[in-house]
Design a protein around this motif. Structure first.
Motif: not given
Length: 359
Positions: A86, A90, A120, A124, A131, A134, A168, A171-172
């Motif tokens: 990851e 990222c 995202l 960021r 992370w 996010t 994963n 993350l979004t």
């Protein structure tokens, strides 16, 4: 079980996704089907370029837009690291994607950036969030569109598949229902890559993985969804998802596709039955239906997905991976491979990923 090799099915899944994404790029997001027919004719049967002023304007037929760009990025990371790292993925997002965006929809690789990726970017670059903080609340299939590579990589390791896809996805996208449906799609694709068919028995196999603790879903029913007996204790949670219902949807769609008293004709109207919009709860039933009905016919599955309009790019990408896994690379018509830009490079990446998964 399919007699095709694991390697062929795994490569078929990845290439099926890329092909579906590119087929849907030109006529993407027409909610007025009459307008789509005026622009592209009564039946779209191959790669097309978007019209001026439409989504992805400026791209050529056979090219990939942003979902394909991100899927390839994750493939590159998986192959380079020989598994899911990851931190590496990222870093690639920070260096190779986010600097190309500006937080607006009509911008970035492919000419359009979806909601979860715009969020995202804001987290960021504008808010400087680390992370892990996010993710947003988009209810779309954007995470599936990239994590299908994780499903192929860990097809034989359902617990690791579920863990990697979950990590994963957040993350979004952090909505628990979206995450659970994303993991469920990955689990389905993993079984197809192993050689199972998308049929009325597939969900039973998934529920066995829940019972064994491999898939992190909570379930109180017994075998074949029989009710619990009086006095049975509440089983310990296998993981974070409150319900296994997302694992049951695929076989319900397969049963509908096989039932002679249930007909959706022509099959592209599945988009109208289950909904043309982008949300995951519209997209997955249609993709599962097409992948079950046309499990041996890649061309029919992806073209009906595209000709249904609306969010046809995601529908074709998801159905393409599911059917590609069932027919294998050898079952994908050559014209779809030949017309895809950089097809040899993408095939090599898919083949390397499949070899690593098969080792």
């Amino acid at each position: 079980m399919s007699e095709k090799t694991f390697q062929d099915r795994a490569v078929g899944a990845i290439m099926g996704a890329f092909i579906g994404e590119s087929l849907g790029m030109g006529p993407h997001w027409y909610y007025d089907l009459a307008e789509m027919r005026r622009d592209y004719g009564d039946w779209i049967d191959g790669y097309t370029a978007p019209r001026p002023g439409r989504y992805h304007a400026g791209l050529k037929a056979g090219q990939l837009s942003q979902p394909g760009f991100i899927l390839r990025m994750l493939l590159d990371s998986l192959v380079s690291c020989e598994g899911y790292d990851e931190v590496d993925f990222c870093r690639r997002l920070d260096q190779e994607l986010l600097p190309l965006l500006d937080g607006t929809p009509v911008n970035g690789p492919g000419g359009y950036t979806s909601q979860s990726i715009r969020e995202l970017w804001r987290q960021r670059l504008q808010r400087r969030q680390p992370w892990g903080r996010t993710g947003g609340h988009a209810d779309t299939t954007e995470a599936i569109e990239r994590t299908l590579a994780l499903a192929v990589r860990y097809a034989r390791e359902p617990a690791q598949l579920a863990a990697a896809v979950t990590s994963n996805t957040i993350l979004t996208q952090v909505d628990e229902t979206v995450v659970s449906m994303t993991v469920a799609y990955g689990a389905v694709l993993g079984l197809l890559v192993q050689g199972h068919s998308l049929d009325a028995r597939l969900s039973g196999r998934l529920m066995q993985q829940v019972k064994s603790g491999a898939l992190p879903f909570h379930a109180v029913t017994g075998d074949n969804l029989q009710p619990p007996r009086p006095g049975d204790p509440d089983p310990p949670r296998a993981g974070r998802f409150a319900s296994p219902d997302a694992l049951l949807t695929p076989s319900h769609m397969a049963a509908a596709a096989a039932d002679p008293q249930i007909r959706i004709e022509p099959a592209w109207k599945v988009a109208i039955v289950y909904g043309m919009p982008c949300a995951i709860y519209h997209q997955l039933p249609a993709a599962y239906y097409l992948a079950a009905r046309f499990r041996d016919d890649f061309e029919a599955a992806v073209l009906h997905a595209v000709n249904g309009g609306g969010q046809n790019q995601a529908r074709a990408m998801l159905a393409g991976a599911l059917v590609g896994a069932q027919v294998g690379l050898a079952g994908i018509p050559e014209r779809f491979l030949d017309g895809l830009e950089e097809t040899q490079t993408l095939c090599r990446l898919a083949e390397t990923l499949a070899s690593q998964a098969n080792s």
